[in-house]
Motif scaffolding. Structure first.
Motif, mmCIF file in Angstrom:
data_model
loop_
_atom_site.group_PDB
_atom_site.id
_atom_site.type_symbol
_atom_site.label_atom_id
_atom_site.label_comp_id
_atom_site.label_asym_id
_atom_site.label_seq_id
_atom_site.Cartn_x
_atom_site.Cartn_y
_atom_site.Cartn_z
ATOM 1 N N UNK A 1 0.854 -1.186 0.000
ATOM 2 C CA UNK A 1 0.000 0.000 0.000
ATOM 3 C C UNK A 1 0.889 1.235 0.000
ATOM 4 N N UNK A 2 0.593 2.184 -0.883
ATOM 5 C CA UNK A 2 1.398 3.406 -0.991
ATOM 6 C C UNK A 2 0.659 4.589 -0.401
ATOM 7 N N UNK A 3 1.381 5.394 0.393
ATOM 8 C CA UNK A 3 0.849 6.628 0.962
ATOM 9 C C UNK A 3 1.664 7.815 0.461
ATOM 10 N N UNK A 4 0.984 8.919 0.178
ATOM 11 C CA UNK A 4 1.676 10.133 -0.253
ATOM 12 C C UNK A 4 2.267 10.852 0.957
ATOM 13 N N UNK A 5 3.590 10.934 1.004
ATOM 14 C CA UNK A 5 4.276 11.617 2.104
ATOM 15 C C UNK A 5 4.470 13.099 1.803
ATOM 16 N N UNK A 6 4.853 13.419 0.560
ATOM 17 C CA UNK A 6 5.009 14.811 0.125
ATOM 18 C C UNK A 6 4.158 15.022 -1.117
ATOM 19 N N UNK A 7 3.199 15.914 -1.047
ATOM 20 C CA UNK A 7 2.437 16.318 -2.210
ATOM 21 C C UNK A 7 3.187 17.515 -2.809
ATOM 22 N N UNK A 8 3.979 17.272 -3.840
ATOM 23 C CA UNK A 8 4.893 18.296 -4.335
ATOM 24 C C UNK A 8 4.263 19.222 -5.365
ATOM 25 N N UNK A 9 3.608 18.634 -6.377
ATOM 26 C CA UNK A 9 3.084 19.433 -7.491
ATOM 27 C C UNK A 9 1.601 19.705 -7.393
ATOM 28 N N UNK A 10 0.949 19.284 -6.302
ATOM 29 C CA UNK A 10 -0.473 19.528 -6.164
ATOM 30 C C UNK A 10 -1.264 18.868 -7.268
ATOM 31 N N UNK A 11 -2.177 19.621 -7.871
ATOM 32 C CA UNK A 11 -3.033 19.075 -8.935
ATOM 33 C C UNK A 11 -2.423 19.268 -10.307
ATOM 34 N N UNK A 12 -1.202 19.832 -10.394
ATOM 35 C CA UNK A 12 -0.560 20.088 -11.674
ATOM 36 C C UNK A 12 -0.095 18.775 -12.284
ATOM 37 N N UNK A 13 -0.572 18.446 -13.460
ATOM 38 C CA UNK A 13 -0.190 17.188 -14.108
ATOM 39 C C UNK A 13 0.577 17.435 -15.383
ATOM 40 N N UNK A 14 1.049 18.650 -15.592
ATOM 41 C CA UNK A 14 1.772 18.977 -16.828
ATOM 42 C C UNK A 14 3.272 18.788 -16.638
#
Length: 311
Positions: free
Chosen positions: A298-311
């Motif tokens: 199971x993977x958990x997000x530790x650092x959300x770096x780029x937010x919702x930016x997918x470019x």
């Protein structure tokens, strides 16, 4: 002929900080949820403990840590790899998961159950080197605008079990092995410089200084630091090594001794919450010494770096 080695630069120092975050002694606040991904077991692949997700444009998007399940009959042991500075949502998600275990064995070089008793190791007991590590981790927390593990994990919950050395035991074991913080740091530097010479141009000192003064400093520095996790083997090799080390091997032995006690007491749902750098050795011992089999990740997000930016 004189032999020339690469000079210790930004890349080596970044990996030193990485070691303190991923495998050091635990002593970074972003918005967003801690996303969860579950992957079925593939025993033919090497276990991953930390991974970097990228946007479609190749930028660092999120840093994730894994929870890997091990089973033996009806008994479940989850290895919960952590980094010691992360998003607030990351530690909140871990607290929620901890409620599902009968016991969670955690790392902290301190007197047994010091947190539950409302006490901490005295400064002179911790030693100057360990106090320095705590200060460096706090500095990284502030620089990256993240949170510290000790501030958000609920160590006082009834099922939280201290499974680590005391400061005195840690110091004695280092002395017994002829280890010191200085030699450990120098080993990291040496191996980091060797890896640096093979991995292309690292960021220059000027580029890092420019990031420090950038209005979006935290995001850019997190992206830079997260890139270093893709070469985490440099650190685990340094801390483990053929003969082991106090910081990884000996502390893991203490944690697994506590696991034996919990299993003997009849506990069948156990989590081991330790730095991600401890987990390759921990996994090997669970399989070879305890007879467990690896299951899903199971993977958990530790650092959300780029937010919702997918470019």
């Amino acid at each position: 002929m004189a032999q020339h080695f690469p000079k210790p630069g930004s890349d080596s120092l970044l990996r030193l900080f990485l070691g303190l975050i991923a495998a050091g002694v635990p002593s970074l606040a972003c918005a967003g949820d801690a996303a969860t991904t579950v992957v079925e077991a593939d025993v033919t692949e090497e276990t991953e403990w930390v991974r970097l997700l990228r946007t479609e444009g190749g930028k660092a998007k999120a840093l994730e840590t894994s929870i890997v399940r091990f089973t033996k009959g009806d008994t479940v042991v989850d290895l919960i790899g952590a980094i010691h500075v992360g998003d607030k949502a990351y530690y909140e998600a871990l607290n929620d998961r901890f409620e599902d275990y009968e016991a969670v064995l955690y790392e902290l070089v301190a007197e047994k159950d010091a947190i539950k008793k409302g006490t901490r190791a005295a400064k002179n007991d911790r030693g100057a080197s360990m106090s320095l590590i705590g200060s460096m981790q706090t500095g990284m927390k502030d620089l990256l605008e993240l949170e510290h593990q000790l501030s958000l994990i609920d160590y006082r919950a009834d099922n939280m079990v201290h499974a680590d050395m005391s400061p005195k035991q840690f110091a004695e074991k280092m002395q017994e092995r002829g280890e010191s913080w200085f030699t450990m740091f120098m080993n990291i530097m040496t191996k980091s410089m060797a890896a640096q010479s093979k991995s292309g141009r690292p960021p220059s000192d000027f580029e890092i200084i420019a990031m420090l003064f950038d209005k979006d400093r935290a995001t850019k520095l997190k992206g830079l630091m997260a890139e270093q996790f893709t070469q985490m083997d440099v650190l685990t090799d340094t801390f483990s090594g053929p003969d082991g080390s106090t910081i990884i091997t000996e502390r893991n032995a203490v944690a697994l001794d506590e696991l034996k006690k919990q299993l003997a007491a009849g506990q069948t749902e156990i989590g081991i919450f330790y730095g991600a750098g401890h987990m390759p050795d921990m996994e090997e011992r669970l399989i070879e010494d305890f007879g467990f089999e690896r299951g899903e990740t199971t993977w958990l997000t530790a650092w959300n770096i780029a937010g919702d930016d997918s470019n």
